[in-house]
Enzyme design. Structure first.
Site, PDB file in Angstrom:
ATOM      1  N   LYS A  75       0.864  -1.190   0.000  1.00 19.42           N
ATOM      2  CA  LYS A  75       0.000   0.000   0.000  1.00 19.42           C
ATOM      3  C   LYS A  75       0.896   1.234   0.000  1.00 19.42           C
ATOM      4  CE  LYS A  75      -3.916   2.053   2.544  1.00 19.42           C
ATOM      5  NZ  LYS A  75      -4.883   1.906   3.649  1.00 19.42           N
ATOM      6  N   SER A 150      -9.905   2.125   2.724  1.00 20.33           N
ATOM      7  CA  SER A 150      -8.989   2.863   1.881  1.00 20.33           C
ATOM      8  C   SER A 150      -7.967   1.978   1.147  1.00 20.33           C
ATOM      9  CB  SER A 150      -8.227   3.869   2.739  1.00 20.33           C
ATOM     10  OG  SER A 150      -7.407   3.198   3.685  1.00 20.33           O
ATOM     11  N   SER A 174     -10.266  -0.299   6.899  1.00 20.09           N
ATOM     12  CA  SER A 174      -9.655  -0.238   5.562  1.00 20.09           C
ATOM     13  C   SER A 174      -8.927  -1.481   5.076  1.00 20.09           C
ATOM     14  CB  SER A 174      -8.705   0.950   5.472  1.00 20.09           C
ATOM     15  OG  SER A 174      -9.463   2.112   5.296  1.00 20.09           O
TER      16      SER A 174
HETATM   17  N1  GLN Z   1     -13.457   4.551   6.074  1.00 17.85           N
HETATM   18  C1  GLN Z   1     -12.874   4.970   7.309  1.00 17.85           C
HETATM   19  C2  GLN Z   1     -12.431   6.409   7.199  1.00 17.85           C
HETATM   20  O1  GLN Z   1     -12.587   6.982   6.160  1.00 17.85           O
HETATM   21  C3  GLN Z   1     -11.741   4.078   7.684  1.00 17.85           C
HETATM   22  C4  GLN Z   1     -10.528   4.331   6.882  1.00 17.85           C
HETATM   23  C5  GLN Z   1      -9.372   3.495   7.287  1.00 17.85           C
HETATM   24  O2  GLN Z   1      -9.531   2.459   7.944  1.00 17.85           O
HETATM   25  N2  GLN Z   1      -8.191   3.947   6.928  1.00 17.85           N
HETATM   26  O3  GLN Z   1     -11.923   6.965   8.135  1.00 17.85           O
END
Ligand code: GLN
Length: 483
Positions: A75, A150, A174
């Site tokens: 990532k 994400s 995410s």
């Molecule tokens: N969707 C959540 C957010 O936007 C979690 C994102 C994540 O786990 N990085 O904060």
């Protein structure tokens, strides 16, 4: 080759069916062929082939490990020395880190090859990979839909077989939510199990890196490389790392599963509910006992998370000021102009929204009302989990209330987007480990089963996941056109 697991690929390398250079080239070709999915922000062709060459030398000697010569992808939130680390943002579009994240160092030490850096929501803020400066990622199961976020590039790339495995990070879901939407296996470890050093910070008390792979068996191999104490991360936990593959075949006889009733209420798609029930029945056949439990404060998880995560991100992202590194606006008239325009021009709308919310929640007049209150709620949620996990070994439920949604469907409604993580976010507030396992298809779109365990029970979670994958083949389903 691209349909093989890590263990199978490692065997092929040892039997000289192909070299690591050949294997790496095959994946690079496949990445090129499917670049329309937009999974990669950077493909590290030269770097990967160099690493593969070194791995081939090592494979010829006796001291090669399971990951030696295996191509994987990272990532783009993990700093990689000499290769762009963008975190999905225009702010870091030209940023080349001067050092490697600990996770990257560990994979290098294990002899793994890095194919490139995977697309993601900007600074990991999102549930659909649509906030990326580099554009949306497509879900190979239906290219008009999102892969989740994400870690959307990671999930899509593994599902499309562009890499055998990848890393992700999970601040509020995410790893699990994109794993669920793309039909792959993801593990969010206990907070503190995997070093955050060199992993670009979003919300430091929640962020945790982990493996994304096609099977629990492969996730265990990645986890083995990633886990462990790191003196460079003050929240890293100094606790022995178990052998994650050793217990995969343990029996599930007598396993106590709790189904939190709050996970099965309004808002859950009924076909997903049915798929989860079928999965739980498989566990009963494997000898598990099931009972209902309750997490009464679950409904407060999303509001508490968005106060805490935004507060932490507003502090973490203050370092992007146009001075030290990252984007700098043209011809600033004075220092304030430099700050304002650099940040204004380089951050996307979602990141700005979070910084504003977080700064507001931390401001003198509102600190007690929002931030302190959210921290108290966080404690209540942790206590709910402690109580439930004192009655049962693991909790099970859905990962996501829906299957993959259309690209663009939620981009104009942030609250609707935030609700995509309704079943994952509480786990981060408590710091617990949890997995997402492929557990069905609804209208040919993957459904994920979530398994949540107590602190540092990753070994047991992987065992529970692996046993399910011995009696089902959802994790082996391949999206059409990517076989
Ligand atoms: N969707 C959540 C957010 O936007 C979690 C994102 C994540 O786990 N990085 O904060």
């Amino acid at each position: 080759m691209h349909n093989k697991t890590i263990t199978e690929l490692a065997k092929g390398l040892r039997n000289k069916e192909y070299s690591s250079v050949e294997l790496t080239q095959a994946y690079l070709d496949r990445i090129q062929k499917h670049q329309g999915l937009n999974c990669f922000i950077s493909v590290a062709e030269t770097y990967a082939l160099e690493q593969a060459k070194t791995a081939d030398i090592q494979l010829a000697s006796a001291d090669a490990g399971l990951l030696t010569g295996i191509p994987i992808a990272q990532k783009d939130i993990f700093c990689t020395q000499g290769i762009k680390t963008s975190c999905g943002s225009k702010m870091l579009d030209t940023f080349i880190a001067p050092y490697n994240a600990t996770v990257i160092e560990k994979f290098n030490a294990a002899g793994a090859v890095m194919l490139g850096k995977l697309n993601m929501d900007e600074f990991a803020m999102g549930s659909s990979n649509e906030t990326s400066f580099y554009g949306a990622v497509q879900n190979p199961w239906d290219i008009k839909t999102v892969p989740g976020g994400s870690s959307g590039g990671s999930a899509s790339a593994v599902a499309a077989r562009l890499t055998v495995a990848a890393t992700g990070t999970d601040t509020g879901g995410s790893i699990r939510q994109p794993a669920s939407l793309c039909g792959i296996t993801g593990l969010k470890p206990t907070y503190g199990r995997v070093s955050r050093y060199g992993m670009i910070a979003f919300a430091s008390s929640l962020d945790q890196g982990g493996p994304m792979a096609r099977s629990a068996e492969d996730a265990a191999i990645l986890m083995q490389a990633m886990a462990g104490f790191d003196s460079k991360d003050s929240t890293s936990v100094d606790k022995a790392v178990p052998n994650y593959s050793a217990g995969l075949n343990n029996s599930l006889e007598g396993l106590k599963i709790g189904l939190p009733k709050e996970f099965f209420g309004e808002g859950l798609n009924s076909d997903i509910a049915a798929a989860i029930e079928t999965a739980v029945n498989e566990y009963k056949k494997l000898g598990a006992e099931v009972k209902e439990v309750s997490l009464p404060n679950m409904k407060l998880a999303i509001p508490a998370y968005y106060v805490i995560a935004s507060a932490e991100c507003s502090a973490n992202l203050s370092r992007y000021d146009g001075v030290r590194y990252g984007y700098r606006c043209d011809n600033p008239t004075d220092l304030n102009d430099l700050y304002i325009r650099s940040r204004g021009e380089a951050f996307g709308a979602e990141v700005k929204r979070r910084i504003l919310m977080g700064t507001y929640a931390l401001s003198a007049g509102y600190y007690d009302a929002y931030y302190i209150k959210a921290q108290k709620v966080r404690r209540l949620i942790s206590e709910d989990f402690s109580k439930a996990l004192s009655e049962v070994d693991v909790l099970m439920g859905p990962v996501s209330p829906t299957t993959a949604f259309a690209i663009g469907a939620k981009t104009n409604d942030p609250i609707e987007m935030y609700l995509a993580d309704i079943y994952t976010i509480a786990v981060n507030l408590a710091g617990l480990p949890a997995m997402s396992l492929p557990a069905g298809l609804v209208d040919n779109k993957p459904v994920g089963l979530q398994v949540i365990g107590n602190y540092f029970t990753e070994e047991r979670l992987l065992n529970i996941a692996h046993q399910y994958q011995q009696v089902t083949d959802w994790h082996q389903q391949t999206p059409k056109g990517f076989e």
